[in-house]
Design a protein around this motif. Structure first.
Motif, PDB file in Angstrom:
ATOM      1  N   THR A 103       5.000   5.029  -1.936  1.00 59.98           N
ATOM      2  CA  THR A 103       5.505   6.206  -1.226  1.00 59.98           C
ATOM      3  C   THR A 103       5.668   5.875   0.245  1.00 59.98           C
ATOM      4  O   THR A 103       6.699   6.189   0.850  1.00 59.98           O
ATOM      5  CB  THR A 103       4.549   7.407  -1.409  1.00 59.98           C
ATOM      6  N   ALA A 104       4.666   5.235   0.835  1.00 63.43           N
ATOM      7  CA  ALA A 104       4.711   4.884   2.258  1.00 63.43           C
ATOM      8  C   ALA A 104       5.908   3.986   2.582  1.00 63.43           C
ATOM      9  O   ALA A 104       6.551   4.152   3.619  1.00 63.43           O
ATOM     10  CB  ALA A 104       3.408   4.200   2.662  1.00 63.43           C
ATOM     11  N   PHE A 107       9.099   5.978   3.393  1.00 64.41           N
ATOM     12  CA  PHE A 107       9.016   7.044   4.392  1.00 64.41           C
ATOM     13  C   PHE A 107      10.382   7.352   5.020  1.00 64.41           C
ATOM     14  O   PHE A 107      10.757   8.512   5.164  1.00 64.41           O
ATOM     15  CB  PHE A 107       8.001   6.700   5.489  1.00 64.41           C
ATOM     16  N   LYS A 108      11.127   6.332   5.387  1.00 65.09           N
ATOM     17  CA  LYS A 108      12.452   6.538   6.014  1.00 65.09           C
ATOM     18  C   LYS A 108      13.387   7.294   5.067  1.00 65.09           C
ATOM     19  O   LYS A 108      14.196   8.105   5.499  1.00 65.09           O
ATOM     20  CB  LYS A 108      13.082   5.211   6.440  1.00 65.09           C
ATOM     21  N   GLU A 111      12.330  10.881   5.198  1.00 61.39           N
ATOM     22  CA  GLU A 111      12.754  11.421   6.490  1.00 61.39           C
ATOM     23  C   GLU A 111      14.251  11.743   6.480  1.00 61.39           C
ATOM     24  O   GLU A 111      14.669  12.795   6.952  1.00 61.39           O
ATOM     25  CB  GLU A 111      12.435  10.387   7.581  1.00 61.39           C
ATOM     26  N   LEU A 125       8.241  15.349   2.669  1.00 61.61           N
ATOM     27  CA  LEU A 125       7.916  14.728   3.953  1.00 61.61           C
ATOM     28  C   LEU A 125       6.587  15.275   4.479  1.00 61.61           C
ATOM     29  O   LEU A 125       5.791  14.529   5.061  1.00 61.61           O
ATOM     30  CB  LEU A 125       9.032  14.944   4.978  1.00 61.61           C
ATOM     31  N   CYS A 128       3.909  13.308   3.041  1.00 62.51           N
ATOM     32  CA  CYS A 128       3.799  11.987   3.684  1.00 62.51           C
ATOM     33  C   CYS A 128       2.964  12.082   4.957  1.00 62.51           C
ATOM     34  O   CYS A 128       2.075  11.256   5.190  1.00 62.51           O
ATOM     35  CB  CYS A 128       5.192  11.428   3.991  1.00 62.51           C
ATOM     36  N   TYR A 129       3.243  13.094   5.786  1.00 62.52           N
ATOM     37  CA  TYR A 129       2.460  13.274   7.009  1.00 62.52           C
ATOM     38  C   TYR A 129       1.026  13.683   6.699  1.00 62.52           C
ATOM     39  O   TYR A 129       0.081  13.223   7.342  1.00 62.52           O
ATOM     40  CB  TYR A 129       3.108  14.305   7.936  1.00 62.52           C
ATOM     41  N   GLY A 134       3.336   6.134   5.294  1.00 55.25           N
ATOM     42  CA  GLY A 134       4.507   5.677   6.027  1.00 55.25           C
ATOM     43  C   GLY A 134       4.518   6.111   7.475  1.00 55.25           C
ATOM     44  O   GLY A 134       5.371   5.707   8.254  1.00 55.25           O
ATOM     45  N   ALA A 135       3.599   6.946   7.851  1.00 56.29           N
ATOM     46  CA  ALA A 135       3.450   7.426   9.230  1.00 56.29           C
ATOM     47  C   ALA A 135       1.969   7.702   9.448  1.00 56.29           C
ATOM     48  O   ALA A 135       1.206   7.835   8.494  1.00 56.29           O
ATOM     49  CB  ALA A 135       4.258   8.705   9.447  1.00 56.29           C
TER      50      ALA A 135
END
Length: 181
Positions: A103-104, A107-108, A111, A125, A128-129, A134-135
């Motif tokens: 998943t990481a 990330f783009k 996004e 998203l 993800c945060y 990825g972030a």
């Protein structure tokens, strides 16, 4: 099958089979080749419908099929299935970590999907945060994306937003807002 369709200004030829679709137009200088139903999105959405009904074991094969087709949201939900004890059995930290890493890596992609304005993309998203995939983990940004999706009446995001208010994640704890969402 192969079909040719004349048009007043162009000739379009389409070839499709079990794995690929090919479309060539004389109006264009290029041919477009795309996999036929191999994006994984249909399988993901089927699995997601099971997931929303807490039918986690039924969602698993669909998410796995979507993941094998390279569809990033499937990675996220596989991470969530393996990360929570009892969803599909005991928590599996090895599988969980592998899907979290996949998943990481995307990330783009997540996004970029938010630019569509779709609530489901905002919810993805936000996860993800929330989980630092990825972030850098950022509960406030997660809250903001959950809120955007919740305001579009995305049910999962509404639940997630209520959870944020309940636990004060990315926002001050507010039990009235928790109940509202």
């Amino acid at each position: 099958p192969h079909t040719t369709q004349p048009n007043a200004n162009r000739l379009t030829t389409a070839v499709s089979g079990p794995q690929y679709q090919l479309s060539i137009s004389t109006q264009s200088t290029s041919a477009i080749v795309s996999p036929a139903n191999t994006s994984g999105e249909d399988d993901f959405q089927t699995g997601y419908q099971h997931y929303l009904k807490s039918q986690y074991t039924q969602s698993l094969p669909y998410f796995l099929k979507a993941a094998s087709a390279g569809y990033p949201p499937a990675y996220l939900y596989l991470y969530r299935l393996y990360d929570v004890n009892g969803r599909i059995g005991p928590k599996n930290p090895i599988e969980s970590a592998q899907w979290k890493a996949k998943t990481a890596e995307q990330f783009k992609w997540f996004e970029a999907q938010v630019a569509t304005g779709k609530a489901q993309a905002q919810n993805h998203l936000a996860w993800c945060y929330s989980e630092g995939m990825g972030a850098t983990e950022n509960k406030q940004k997660a809250f903001e994306y959950f809120e955007k999706a919740a305001k579009q009446e995305w049910v999962e995001a509404q639940t997630n937003l209520g959870f944020c208010y309940k636990n004060g994640q990315g926002v001050a704890q507010d039990h009235k807002q928790q109940v509202f969402w």
